[in-house]
Design an enzyme around this catalytic site. Structure first.
Site, PDB file in Angstrom:
ATOM      1  N   HIS A  79      13.060 -81.386  84.550  1.00 12.89           N
ATOM      2  CA  HIS A  79      11.957 -82.341  84.682  1.00 12.89           C
ATOM      3  C   HIS A  79      11.518 -82.849  83.307  1.00 12.89           C
ATOM      4  CE1 HIS A  79       7.508 -83.069  85.865  1.00 12.89           C
ATOM      5  NE2 HIS A  79       8.222 -84.039  86.391  1.00 12.89           N
ATOM      6  N   GLU A 100      15.393 -85.601  84.973  1.00 15.26           N
ATOM      7  CA  GLU A 100      14.449 -86.615  85.458  1.00 15.26           C
ATOM      8  C   GLU A 100      13.617 -87.029  84.263  1.00 15.26           C
ATOM      9  OE1 GLU A 100      10.361 -87.822  86.969  1.00 15.26           O
ATOM     10  OE2 GLU A 100      10.936 -86.334  85.488  1.00 15.26           O
ATOM     11  N   ASP A 117      10.583 -90.424  82.910  1.00 10.98           N
ATOM     12  CA  ASP A 117       9.686 -91.502  83.344  1.00 10.98           C
ATOM     13  C   ASP A 117       9.809 -92.711  82.416  1.00 10.98           C
ATOM     14  OD1 ASP A 117       8.133 -89.729  85.296  1.00 10.98           O
ATOM     15  OD2 ASP A 117       7.924 -88.638  83.397  1.00 10.98           O
ATOM     16  N   HIS A 152       5.327 -90.858  80.205  1.00 14.48           N
ATOM     17  CA  HIS A 152       4.721 -90.554  81.507  1.00 14.48           C
ATOM     18  C   HIS A 152       3.378 -91.231  81.715  1.00 14.48           C
ATOM     19  CE1 HIS A 152       2.514 -88.162  84.517  1.00 14.48           C
ATOM     20  NE2 HIS A 152       3.693 -87.919  85.052  1.00 14.48           N
ATOM     21  N   GLU A 165      12.570 -92.192  86.810  1.00 14.43           N
ATOM     22  CA  GLU A 165      11.361 -92.526  87.553  1.00 14.43           C
ATOM     23  C   GLU A 165      10.726 -93.782  86.965  1.00 14.43           C
ATOM     24  OE1 GLU A 165       8.259 -89.534  88.126  1.00 14.43           O
ATOM     25  OE2 GLU A 165       6.952 -91.141  88.848  1.00 14.43           O
TER      26      GLU A 165
HETATM   27  O1  G3P Z   1       9.941 -87.603  89.828  1.00 12.87           O
HETATM   28  C1  G3P Z   1       9.384 -86.383  90.128  1.00 12.87           C
HETATM   29  C2  G3P Z   1       8.132 -86.117  89.329  1.00 12.87           C
HETATM   30  O2  G3P Z   1       8.384 -86.360  87.983  1.00 12.87           O
HETATM   31  C3  G3P Z   1       6.964 -86.921  89.807  1.00 12.87           C
HETATM   32  O3  G3P Z   1       5.771 -86.612  89.165  1.00 12.87           O
HETATM   33  O4  G3P Z   1       3.979 -86.998  87.538  1.00 12.87           O
HETATM   34  O5  G3P Z   1       5.867 -85.522  86.934  1.00 12.87           O
HETATM   35  O6  G3P Z   1       6.202 -87.967  87.090  1.00 12.87           O
HETATM   36  P1  G3P Z   1       5.453 -86.795  87.610  1.00 12.87           P
HETATM   37 MG    MG Z   2       8.341 -88.103  86.724  1.00 12.51          MG
END
Ligand code: G3P
Ligand code: MG
Length: 252
Positions: free
Chosen positions: A10, A37, A39, A52, A112
């Site tokens: 993540h 993953e 952002d 993020h 994302e």
């Molecule tokens: O994409 C999964 C997760 O990253 C969603 O929440 O706030 O960590 O971007 P966040």
């Molecule tokens: Mg995310």
């Protein structure tokens, strides 16, 4: 069917490195991860950057918003120092540069789409174009397992992504809490091939229903190996984790 890796780091390196940075990517790779993953948001000039929060406060103090700056300025900003002094000078990555670095390293991506307020469609369009551009050869060759999976909580972003680059697959993210009753309709409306849920939103029956409807099923953010095992038993295809030290990339 899910052609992608099962476990993703993540934000690049989970909680072991400053999130959404090249250092995080290296950290994930050092832990054996070849799938992450992260952002992506648009800077003031519409250029995608890897970050993020729209507000830079959490990582940089009170200097304003991502949308107050052009990408050239953002990529000079240090988002490593807040984490640990050893990461001082770690910049906000340029989106295209980061995607190319992942691709060159053989790291598969769940990108994302994280739009700043009011920029849902523009962000979806830009991120989808970026991915379609960098993976044009793979898309032309039908090597879809290598192409990133886009995801977003924002349905307008996914709709715009589909219009801009229909061949880049999309997953619809749902907020923590009960899934809305019309989850399937919403996912189909944006042409999503996967449903992305908070892991606590699921139970065995819902996981079965999502799979039976033909969607990929991805969960965020799973940090307990026992939870991870249960989710995989329920038929969850993949998940991301912050605890890349506890859950390895080959977790099964
Ligand atoms: O994409 C999964 C997760 O990253 C969603 O929440 O706030 O960590 O971007 P966040
Ligand atoms: Mg995310």
């Amino acid at each position: 069917m899910w052609p992608y890796p099962r476990v993703l780091a993540h934000r690049g390196g989970g909680t072991l490195a400053p999130e959404n940075t090249f250092a995080a990517l290296r950290c994930g790779m050092d832990h054996g991860y070849r799938a992450i993953e992260f952002d992506v948001m648009l800077a003031r000039d519409g250029v995608p950057v890897v970050i993020h929060d729209q507000n830079l406060k959490r990582r940089l103090g009170g200097v304003g918003l991502v949308t107050d700056y052009d990408a050239a300025e953002l990529v000079q900003m240090d988002v490593g120092s807040w984490f640990k002094p050893q990461f001082a000078g770690e910049p906000i990555p340029d989106g295209a540069e980061f995607v190319r670095a992942c691709k060159a390293a053989g790291v598969w991506m769940n990108i994302e789409i994280k739009p700043a307020r009011g920029h849902d469609r523009a962000t979806g369009t830009a991120v989808a174009r970026l991915a379609a551009d960098i993976f044009a050869d793979e898309i032309a060759a039908g090597e879809m397992a290598r192409v990133p999976l886009l995801s977003s909580f924002r349905e307008d972003s996914l709709d715009a992504a589909r219009a801009a680059a229909p061949d880049v697959p999309r997953g619809l993210l749902f907020e923590r809490g009960a899934l809305p009753a019309d989850w399937e309709k919403r996912a189909r409306a944006v042409g999503a091939s996967a449903i992305h849920t908070h892991y606590e939103s699921l139970d065995a029956a819902l996981a079965r229903a999502i799979k039976a409807a033909g969607f990929g099923l991805f969960c965020y953010t799973v940090n307990d190996p026992n939870d991870a095992r249960t989710l995989l038993d329920w038929g969850v295809d993949a998940f991301c984790t912050d605890r890349i030290d506890l859950i390895g990339p080959s977790f099964a």
